[in-house]
Design a protein around this motif. Structure first.
Motif, PDB file in Angstrom:
ATOM      1  N   LEU A  41       1.824 -13.998  21.201  1.00 13.53           N
ATOM      2  CA  LEU A  41       3.151 -13.620  20.719  1.00 13.53           C
ATOM      3  C   LEU A  41       3.711 -14.678  19.778  1.00 13.53           C
ATOM      4  O   LEU A  41       4.270 -14.339  18.718  1.00 13.53           O
ATOM      5  CB  LEU A  41       4.093 -13.415  21.914  1.00 13.53           C
ATOM      6  CG  LEU A  41       5.219 -12.391  21.734  1.00 13.53           C
ATOM      7  CD1 LEU A  41       4.650 -11.016  21.417  1.00 13.53           C
ATOM      8  CD2 LEU A  41       6.079 -12.332  22.992  1.00 13.53           C
ATOM      9  N   PHE A  45       4.230 -13.691  15.887  1.00 13.15           N
ATOM     10  CA  PHE A  45       5.591 -13.748  15.359  1.00 13.15           C
ATOM     11  C   PHE A  45       5.669 -14.715  14.176  1.00 13.15           C
ATOM     12  O   PHE A  45       6.355 -14.461  13.183  1.00 13.15           O
ATOM     13  CB  PHE A  45       6.576 -14.168  16.450  1.00 13.15           C
ATOM     14  CG  PHE A  45       7.037 -13.030  17.318  1.00 13.15           C
ATOM     15  CD1 PHE A  45       6.743 -11.717  16.998  1.00 13.15           C
ATOM     16  CD2 PHE A  45       7.788 -13.268  18.453  1.00 13.15           C
ATOM     17  CE1 PHE A  45       7.166 -10.656  17.783  1.00 13.15           C
ATOM     18  CE2 PHE A  45       8.231 -12.223  19.257  1.00 13.15           C
ATOM     19  CZ  PHE A  45       7.910 -10.918  18.918  1.00 13.15           C
ATOM     20  N   TYR A  49       6.595 -13.691  10.359  1.00 14.14           N
ATOM     21  CA  TYR A  49       7.638 -14.404   9.616  1.00 14.14           C
ATOM     22  C   TYR A  49       7.110 -14.884   8.269  1.00 14.14           C
ATOM     23  O   TYR A  49       7.764 -14.715   7.233  1.00 14.14           O
ATOM     24  CB  TYR A  49       8.144 -15.588  10.434  1.00 14.14           C
ATOM     25  CG  TYR A  49       9.029 -16.526   9.650  1.00 14.14           C
ATOM     26  CD1 TYR A  49      10.364 -16.196   9.395  1.00 14.14           C
ATOM     27  CD2 TYR A  49       8.527 -17.716   9.148  1.00 14.14           C
ATOM     28  CE1 TYR A  49      11.171 -17.042   8.655  1.00 14.14           C
ATOM     29  CE2 TYR A  49       9.330 -18.568   8.411  1.00 14.14           C
ATOM     30  CZ  TYR A  49      10.654 -18.229   8.163  1.00 14.14           C
ATOM     31  OH  TYR A  49      11.444 -19.069   7.426  1.00 14.14           O
ATOM     32  N   THR A  73       0.584  -7.258  17.694  1.00  9.82           N
ATOM     33  CA  THR A  73       1.883  -7.429  18.340  1.00  9.82           C
ATOM     34  C   THR A  73       2.211  -6.259  19.261  1.00  9.82           C
ATOM     35  O   THR A  73       2.734  -6.453  20.368  1.00  9.82           O
ATOM     36  CB  THR A  73       2.995  -7.598  17.280  1.00  9.82           C
ATOM     37  OG1 THR A  73       2.670  -8.700  16.424  1.00  9.82           O
ATOM     38  CG2 THR A  73       4.349  -7.867  17.942  1.00  9.82           C
TER      39      THR A  73
END
Length: 322
Positions: A41, A45, A49, A73
Motif C-alpha cells: 500500500l 500510493f 502520487y 492497489t
C-alpha cells in the motif's frame, strides 16, 4: 491471496481418505499478507502520487504503469479480509458476495499484472529493437486503447470466478467440491491464455532486447554514443534482468505448484494417488501464494525505486525505451 478448504484437508469429499494438517498456513498467510498489505500500500500510493502529480507528460509506459498500479492497489484493499480469515483458521464471517469479489479481484490483479507487464515489455522491445518504427507504432492513444482492451480481457476471462466462488463456513479458493472438475478446465484454459502466452512473449522480447543492447553498435547512431546513452543501456539491461527475475519468482512458481496441486487433486478424485504426494503439492501451492501476492510490492519497486531517477519517473521511462 487464496483460501483453502480446511485445517485437516480432505480431497473433494471425505470418501477419498486423504487427511493432512495445515496449521502452518494460519501463521504463514496472515503474516505474509500483512507485510504485503503494509509495504504494498505504501509503495503503490507513492507510485500513484508520482504518476499523477509528478509526471508532466504521460507516455505509453506511464499509462501502462498507472494501470498496473491501480490493479495492484485494488487487490491490496482485499487483504485485510483474508488476513482476518486465515488468522481465524478459515472461518469466513462475511457474506458470500464479498467472498466472490475478493477471489475475483485476486485473479484480476494476477492476470492484469501479467498482461500489463507484457505490454510494458512489448513497448520496450519496440523502442529498443525498432526505434524508428516505434515513432509510428507507439503513442499515448494506442496505449490507452490497449489498456482498455487488457481490462476488458481480464474482466471477461475472470467473470466465471464470480460463479465458481462459494462459501460454506469457508471461502473456497477454488470452488465447491462438486464444481471442481469444471473449475479445473476453466482454470487451465485461463492459465494458458493469460500466463503461458504472455510469459512466452516477455521471455522472447527480453531475450531479443538483451541481444540488441549488447551489440557494440547499439546507441552509436544519431548521436547516442555518449556516456549518458551507455548509462541508459546499462540501466535497461539491469531492469530487464530484474523484471525477468521478479516475473519468475512471483508468477511462475505459483502457476507451476497450482497446476500440479489441481492435477493431483483431480487424479485423487478419480483414481489412486499417494496422499503424501497430494500433501506435498498442497503445501508447495500454499507456500507460493504469498509470492504471487508479492508482485503488488515488486511492481512499484521495479519501476520507481530502481536507479538514480527515483523521483523523476518520466525520466526513468524515457531511459528504458531508448
Amino acid at each position: 491471496m487464496a483460501a483453502f478448504d480446511n485445517n485437516t484437508y480432505q480431497t473433494n469429499a471425505s470418501a477419498y481418505f486423504c487427511k493432512f494438517n495445515e496449521d502452518f498456513k494460519y501463521i504463514l498467510l496472515p503474516v505474509s499478507y500483512t507485510l504485503v498489505f503494509v509495504i504494498g500500500l505504501a509503495l503503490n500510493f507513492t507510485a500513484l502520487y508520482l504518476i499523477v502529480f509528478r509526471t508532466k507528460r504521460w507516455k505509453p509506459s506511464t499509462i501502462y504503469m498507472f494501470n498496473l498500479t491501480m490493479c495492484d492497489t485494488l487487490y491490496l484493499f482485499t487483504l485485510p479480509f483474508l488476513i482476518y480469515y486465515y488468522a481465524d483458521e478459515n472461518d469466513w464471517p462475511f457474506s458470500e458476495p464479498l467472498c466472490k469479489i475478493i477471489r475475483f479481484l485476486f485473479y484480476a490483479n494476477l492476470y492484469g499484472s501479467i498482461l500489463f507487464l507484457c505490454c510494458i515489455s512489448l513497448h520496450r522491445f519496440v523502442g529498443i529493437c525498432h526505434p524508428v518504427r516505434s515513432l509510428y507504432w507507439v503513442s499515448g492513444r494506442r496505449a490507452r486503447l490497449v489498456s482498455v482492451a487488457v481490462w476488458a480481457c481480464v474482466l471477461f476471462c475472470q467473470a466465471p470466478v464470480l460463479y465458481f466462488s462459494r462459501t460454506s463456513r469457508i471461502c473456497y479458493d477454488t470452488t465447491s467440491p462438486e464444481l471442481f472438475d469444471d473449475f479445473l478446465v476453466y482454470s487451465s484454459v485461463v492459465s494458458f491464455l493469460l500466463f503461458v502466452v504472455p510469459f512466452t512473449v516477455v521471455m522472447v522480447c527480453y531475450g531479443l532486447m538483451v541481444q540488441k543492447l549488447l551489440e557494440p553498435s547499439w546507441g552509436s547512431e544519431g548521436g547516442r554514443g555518449t556516456l549518458a546513452s551507455q548509462r541508459s543501456k546499462q540501466k535497461s539491461v539491469k531492469m530487464i534482468i530484474i523484471v525477468l527475475a521478479a516475473f519468475m519468482v512471483c508468477f511462475l512458481p505459483f502457476h507451476l505448484t497450482r497446476t500440479l496441486y489441481y492435477a493431483f487433486r483431480h487424479i485423487r478424485s478419480v483414481n489412486s494417488i499417494s496422499c503424501k504426494l497430494l500433501e506435498a503439492s498442497s503445501i508447495a501451492y500454499k507456500v507460493t501464494r504469498p509470492l504471487a501476492s508479492f508482485n503488488s510490492c515488486v511492481d512499484p519497486i521495479l519501476y520507481f525505486l530502481s536507479g538514480q531517477d527515483v523521483w523523476r519517473p518520466h525520466v526513468v521511462f524515457v531511459s528504458l525505451v531508448q
